[in-house]
Design a protein around this motif. Structure first.
Motif, PDB file in Angstrom:
ATOM      1  N   ILE A 279      -1.417  -3.196  -6.003  1.00  0.00           N
ATOM      2  CA  ILE A 279      -2.010  -2.795  -4.720  1.00  0.00           C
ATOM      3  C   ILE A 279      -3.435  -3.338  -4.584  1.00  0.00           C
ATOM      4  O   ILE A 279      -3.855  -3.769  -3.494  1.00  0.00           O
ATOM      5  N   ASP A 280      -4.181  -3.332  -5.690  1.00  0.00           N
ATOM      6  CA  ASP A 280      -5.564  -3.839  -5.656  1.00  0.00           C
ATOM      7  C   ASP A 280      -5.636  -5.352  -5.800  1.00  0.00           C
ATOM      8  O   ASP A 280      -6.732  -5.917  -5.824  1.00  0.00           O
TER       9      ASP A 280
ATOM     10  N   GLU B  81      -4.425  -8.030   1.840  1.00  0.00           N
ATOM     11  CA  GLU B  81      -4.700  -6.616   1.599  1.00  0.00           C
ATOM     12  C   GLU B  81      -3.401  -5.814   1.534  1.00  0.00           C
ATOM     13  O   GLU B  81      -2.526  -5.947   2.388  1.00  0.00           O
TER      14      GLU B  81
ATOM     15  N   LYS C 182      -2.252  -1.679   1.088  1.00  0.00           N
ATOM     16  CA  LYS C 182      -2.864  -0.353   1.174  1.00  0.00           C
ATOM     17  C   LYS C 182      -1.794   0.702   1.432  1.00  0.00           C
ATOM     18  O   LYS C 182      -0.601   0.403   1.539  1.00  0.00           O
ATOM     19  N   ASP C 183      -2.240   1.955   1.516  1.00  0.00           N
ATOM     20  CA  ASP C 183      -1.355   3.100   1.819  1.00  0.00           C
ATOM     21  C   ASP C 183      -0.174   3.179   0.855  1.00  0.00           C
ATOM     22  O   ASP C 183       0.977   3.315   1.261  1.00  0.00           O
ATOM     23  N   CYS C 184      -0.484   3.103  -0.420  1.00  0.00           N
ATOM     24  CA  CYS C 184       0.579   3.089  -1.426  1.00  0.00           C
ATOM     25  C   CYS C 184       0.964   4.511  -1.850  1.00  0.00           C
ATOM     26  O   CYS C 184       0.111   5.382  -2.032  1.00  0.00           O
TER      27      CYS C 184
ATOM     28  N   TYR D  89       4.370   0.756   0.369  1.00  0.00           N
ATOM     29  CA  TYR D  89       2.988   0.368   0.666  1.00  0.00           C
ATOM     30  C   TYR D  89       2.970  -0.529   1.899  1.00  0.00           C
ATOM     31  O   TYR D  89       4.011  -0.998   2.374  1.00  0.00           O
TER      32      TYR D  89
ATOM     33  N   LYS E  70       0.616  -5.419  10.279  1.00  0.00           N
ATOM     34  CA  LYS E  70       0.954  -4.463   9.225  1.00  0.00           C
ATOM     35  C   LYS E  70       2.452  -4.465   8.970  1.00  0.00           C
ATOM     36  O   LYS E  70       3.241  -4.231   9.886  1.00  0.00           O
TER      37      LYS E  70
END
Length: 276
Positions: free
Chosen positions: A162-163, A203, A205-207, A233, A242
């Motif tokens: 995720i990062d 990017e 996010k929201d995992c 995610y 998205k």
């Protein structure tokens, strides 16, 4: 070592020399995390060199002796309340003496106290210390908890994904990946594939994720294991579109040198290259 008129550059050169000296004379590799000023790194390296040089001639002492032989009762003589208090007192005393003992798994206070008083007290360390140095021990190195280790590696992998930090320096990936059809890939090939994904989606996010199962098998200190679950995610494209990605994941591990590493994985949003 040739010095110049730049004091900071001279310190950098000395740091490189000290690192080479540690490796050549003592076989010691040094790694300093973070971006520390050269002067701070210089003091650290000098302290390490002084410690390593004196280590072989410094008498060894048991942890119990370093703690100044504290009075304690055998585990069997203490009820649950007394065990809690006695363990807290021992941990406080150890911290004062710059000794830490970590427990990765969820162990009872009785288990911890019994281990400290019956085994850990007999661990030998050098009397010599350097300013700020802490003797750091891990219970799971004495009593390996493979399920906890695999769980931690799984959490670490998902966080690194995720990062977008699954680089060639990420310690949790094996040097060689083995495909179900027997194909072999170098770690660098897999990392480059991940890097290309991150170029398209800079990017994540929201995992959220759930680990549903962990299992492993050991034979002669060599092991195979896996973890599986569900992950979800969001991947943000360069145009800020998205995309929600979700599905089952499964990580396959191998145990070598007392460490679990991933040699193959199934993960939503990733496909292995060159599969035949």
């Amino acid at each position: 070592m040739h010095l110049n008129n730049n004091p900071e550059e001279n310190i950098r050169m000395e740091n490189e020399f000290l690192q080479l000296k540690l490796k050549a004379e003592l076989g010691a590799e040094t790694f300093i995390a973070g971006n520390f000023p050269p002067k701070v790194e210089n003091e650290f390296l000098k302290n390490v060199l002084a410690f390593e040089n004196s280590f072989s001639t410094t008498p060894m002492k048991k942890i119990y002796e370093l703690l100044e032989k504290p009075q304690y009762k055998p585990e069997i003589e203490l009820d649950e309340t007394a065990i809690e208090l006695a363990l807290e007192a021992l941990i406080t005393l150890m911290k004062k003496k710059q000794i830490t003992l970590e427990f990765l798994g969820a162990y009872s206070s009785r288990t911890k106290y019994k281990f400290i008083t019956e085994e850990f007290f007999n661990e030998e360390v050098s009397e010599n210390t350097i300013p700020g140095m802490i003797w750091d021990f891990n219970y799971d190195e004495y009593r390996p908890n493979h399920k906890v280790a695999i769980e931690q590696q799984t959490t670490s992998f998902i966080s690194a994904w995720i990062d977008q930090k699954l680089t060639k320096d990420y310690f949790g990936l094996a040097d060689t990946f083995i495909m179900p059809n027997g194909q072999l890939f170098d770690k660098d090939e897999i990392v480059n594939k991940i890097k290309n994904i991150c170029k398209s989606f800079p990017e994540f996010k929201d995992c959220s994720y759930t680990i549903e199962k962990i299992d492993y098998e050991l034979q002669n200190h060599i092991g195979m294991g896996f973890s599986e679950g569900i992950v979800k995610y969001s991947a943000m494209s360069r145009s800020q579109e998205k995309i929600t990605i979700e599905g089952q994941f499964k990580l396959y591990f191998t145990l070598e040198f007392n460490s679990w590493s991933i040699f193959y994985f199934i993960f939503p949003g990733f496909e292995f290259p060159f599969m035949e």
